[in-house]
Write an enzyme that holds these catalytic residues in place. Structure first.
Site, PDB file in Angstrom:
ATOM      1  N   ASP A   1      -5.278   9.528  10.715  1.00 51.25           N
ATOM      2  CA  ASP A   1      -3.959   8.999  11.067  1.00 51.25           C
ATOM      3  C   ASP A   1      -3.442   9.508  12.400  1.00 51.25           C
ATOM      4  O   ASP A   1      -3.674  10.650  12.783  1.00 51.25           O
ATOM      5  CB  ASP A   1      -2.945   9.350   9.969  1.00 51.25           C
TER       6      ASP A   1
ATOM      7  N   GLU B   1       0.852  -1.192   0.000  1.00 56.33           N
ATOM      8  CA  GLU B   1       0.000   0.000   0.000  1.00 56.33           C
ATOM      9  C   GLU B   1       0.882   1.234   0.000  1.00 56.33           C
ATOM     10  O   GLU B   1       1.692   1.429   0.896  1.00 56.33           O
ATOM     11  CB  GLU B   1      -0.906   0.015   1.235  1.00 56.33           C
TER      12      GLU B   1
END
Ligand SMILES: Cc1ncc(COP(=O)(O)O)c(C=O)c1O
Lengths: 397, 257
Positions: free
Chosen positions: B57, B46
């Site tokens: 995040d 990824e």
């Protein structure tokens, strides 16, 4: 073009709005979306909301004819005095509404973001009132420039957490609040401070702030015998005080609606927060709207002397009001705002918030007829800005 | 067939997918990292496209994204870097990032580039299924790129079934109510959640991500899904020891053990 200016079922105002949120926030946002309409419309809610607006926040806020300001600009200028509300700005209208929603949904912990600290104070205030835990995210830069409000929040029992990314301002505080919400999905209610964020927030905040224009309708009727002013002027950070004072006039097409963004050092300097003027379409904080970004779609750091307007996005309602031409968006620089604040203070004995001073700063840029009825929203008071006003002494005569 | 589908049709267990931020630690490390990951025996890669405001995040990926942007990474530069990726790997490649840079680039342009670069899938956490179906599903089909959906602990069974019905490739099971990178040893509630998903007998395979940091959490995750995704822990290893072949090999070997 669709010109209803009411959010559709997916939270869209024309091209703008929606709910661009990660799955981790979906359940929170969805459970709010599922109930907010019925709750807000219920007799029980309305009764308590109105009672608190009246007996706690001190509404209705006065509508004041500013005679010396009127003389200077050659129009009949009224000031909608949101600065006189409890806690010193329009933000309390929204936090009272949202805390009632939070309680109805059984939430026990409240989080909020704040720029100028006014929304943070208004949130900390209703949390104290209801006995709920309160955490406020605030950019580190803003904690310094709006320090009196940090002290107020803490005295009210809130925990103020510094956001340390980016320019350490409102955008960064909002990122942290969203991250907190992702991590605390069960007990936490996020009280958003402006008409931004994923659906249903823009609609919720607009409705709670619409009390401003609801009052204006009957106040103008009583004072001037007419329903419509010629101009309504309000500053725009995320756009909640503007949405609130525009609301009942949006479909009265002969009322000119003017939003004023912060130009910072100037719209061509790169040091600006005039989102609608310099930005374009994109997605920020869960909503498709207009935002300031570079050619790679990275959000650019805004700048304004006013912490409450120092935000690179704008509520989707305003993006649509602008695109359809229903409202006009102007801007004022730091210096223009400071000068306008000084002027209001000396002409009318009212020290406005730096944010509200931006709205006042366009009076000289519009050409009025003597008979024009102009309403300026004084969204907040300037106590928190005395440091900036004192520092700017050399600008004033 | 799309490489993601090939992978899941041939391998059912212990699939390891590694996330890294493009343009980090150095601007031009992207290709090196892909090459070393391929060498080290991971199953899928990824590639993170950094965003200025990564709200889903935690601190580690926030830090790497900020550094990568300072280094000068952009979506167009990333596509340049990926133009030779197929000379170095046949693994499924997924681009992961936030919706705004893609929106600004233009979704159709973006997908066209993905096809050109043989990118197999994308993960855009802030593009929920509703908005995807409304505006973009036909474009994804047109360019043969798979959009991967997330499931979180708050997602109801009914919604999981719904997401499964529109999903392709695999389901990304977010292990915990947290942003990326929070270290955790799965507690009972999480295990119950994994079991709940397993009991739904979904048509798509699944990978567990968020908070998988070591061999213990990896193998635990593999008991309940077809494999797992590691991001922040790998970024931390890059921060500490750089993207050398030895470091990357050692990191992957340790997880696999
Ligand atoms: C007094 C005042 N006015 C205006 C604003 C800007 O917010 P909005 O555009 O949502 O009214 C703020 C925000 O902090 C504020 O404190």
């Amino acid at each position: 073009m669709n010109e209803t200016f009411i959010a559709d079922k997916d939270g869209y105002y024309g091209d703008f709005g929606g709910a661009f949120i990660p799955e981790m926030l979906r359940q929170n946002v969805e459970s709010l979306r599922a109930v907010y309409h019925d709750v807000i419309e219920s007799a029980e809610f309305k009764k308590e909301f109105n009672m608190l607006l009246t007996d706690y926040a001190g509404r209705p806020s006065p509508l004041f004819l500013a005679k010396r300001l009127s003389k200077k600009y050659g129009a009949r200028i009224y000031l909608k005095r949101e600065d006189l509300n409890h806690t010193g700005s329009h933000k309390i209208n929204n936090t009272i509404g949202q805390i009632l929603l939070a309680k109805k949904m059984g939430k026990t912990r409240i989080i909020a973001e704040t720029g100028a600290g006014q929304h943070g104070v208004a949130t900390a205030t209703v949390c104290a009132l209801m006995g709920l835990e309160c955490v406020v995210y605030m950019g580190e830069t803003d904690m310094i420039r709006q320090e009196p409000n940090v002290k107020r929040m803490e005295f009210l029992g809130a925990r103020v957490v510094a956001a340390k990314s980016g320019n350490k301002t409102l955008k960064d505080a909002t990122n942290e609040a969203l991250r907190d919400w992702i991590c605390n999905p069960e007990n936490t209610f996020y009280i958003i401070g402006s008409v931004v964020g994923p659906h249903p927030y823009p609609d919720i905040v607009t409705k709670f702030q619409s009390v401003i224009s609801e009052e204006l309708l009957y106040q103008l009727k009583a004072k001037e015998g007419v329903g419509n002013p010629d101009y309504i002027i309000a500053c725009v950070g995320g756009g909640s005080n503007a949405a609130g004072i525009f609301y009942h006039y949006i479909n009265r097409k002969n009322v000119k609606l003017i939003g004023v963004e912060a130009a910072g050092e100037g719209i061509k300097t790169g040091r600006t927060a005039a989102t609608i003027t310099v930005g374009d379409a994109g997605i920020i904080h869960g909503s498709k709207t207009i935002l300031m970004q570079n050619e790679d779609g990275q959000i650019t750091e805004p700048y304004s002397i006013s912490a409450g307007l120092d935000y690179p996005g704008v509520g989707p309602l305003h993006a649509w009001l602008s695109k359809t031409g229903r409202a006009r968006y102007m801007n004022a620089t730091d210096t223009e705002a400071l000068t306008a604040a000084y002027e209001l203070t000396r002409l009318e004995g009212i020290i406005p918030a730096l944010e509200s001073a931006h709205a006042l700063a366009v009076l000289g840029k519009l050409s009025f007829k003597e008979t024009d009825l102009v309403v300026v929203n004084i969204s907040g008071r300037g106590d928190k800005d005395m440091l900036a006003y004192t520092d700017a002494k050399k600008l004033f005569p | 067939m799309n490489r993601i589908e090939v992978l899941f049709s041939t391998k059912k267990k212990n699939i390891l997918s590694i996330y890294f931020t493009s343009g980090f630690p150095d601007l031009n490390d992207t290709k090196t990292i892909i090459k070393h990951l391929d060498n080290s025996g991971v199953d899928m890669i990824e590639i993170g496209m950094p965003f200025s405001d990564p709200v889903a995040d935690g601190p580690v990926i926030q830090r790497s994204s900020e550094k990568a942007l300072q280094n000068g990474i952009s979506l167009s530069l990333l596509f340049n870097q990926l133009s030779q990726a197929r000379e170095i790997t046949d693994l499924p490649l997924i681009i992961m990032g936030y919706i705004n840079p893609v929106f600004k680039y233009g979704m159709e342009n973006f997908l066209l580039k993905c096809r050109e670069m043989s990118i197999d899938g994308v993960i855009i956490p802030d593009l929920p299924p509703e908005e995807y179906l409304k505006s973009y599903a036909t474009l994804f089909k047109k360019y043969g790129v798979i959009n991967i959906f997330l499931i979180s602990p708050q997602t109801t069974d009914e919604r999981i079934t719904y997401i499964d019905s529109i999903a392709e490739g695999f389901l990304y099971i977010v292990s915990t109510s947290a942003t990326t990178g929070s270290v955790n040893h799965f507690d009972k509630a999480q295990i119950d959640y994994f079991k709940r998903i397993k009991a739904l007998n979904l048509k798509n395979p699944s990978l567990i991500g968020f908070g998988i940091s070591d061999e213990v959490s990896f193998h635990k995750a593999c008991e309940y899904a077809n494999g797992a995704i590691i991001g922040s822990a790998f970024i931390r290893a890059l921060e500490e020891n750089g993207p050398s072949i030895d470091n990357i090999n050692q990191f992957v070997r340790k997880i696999r053990d």
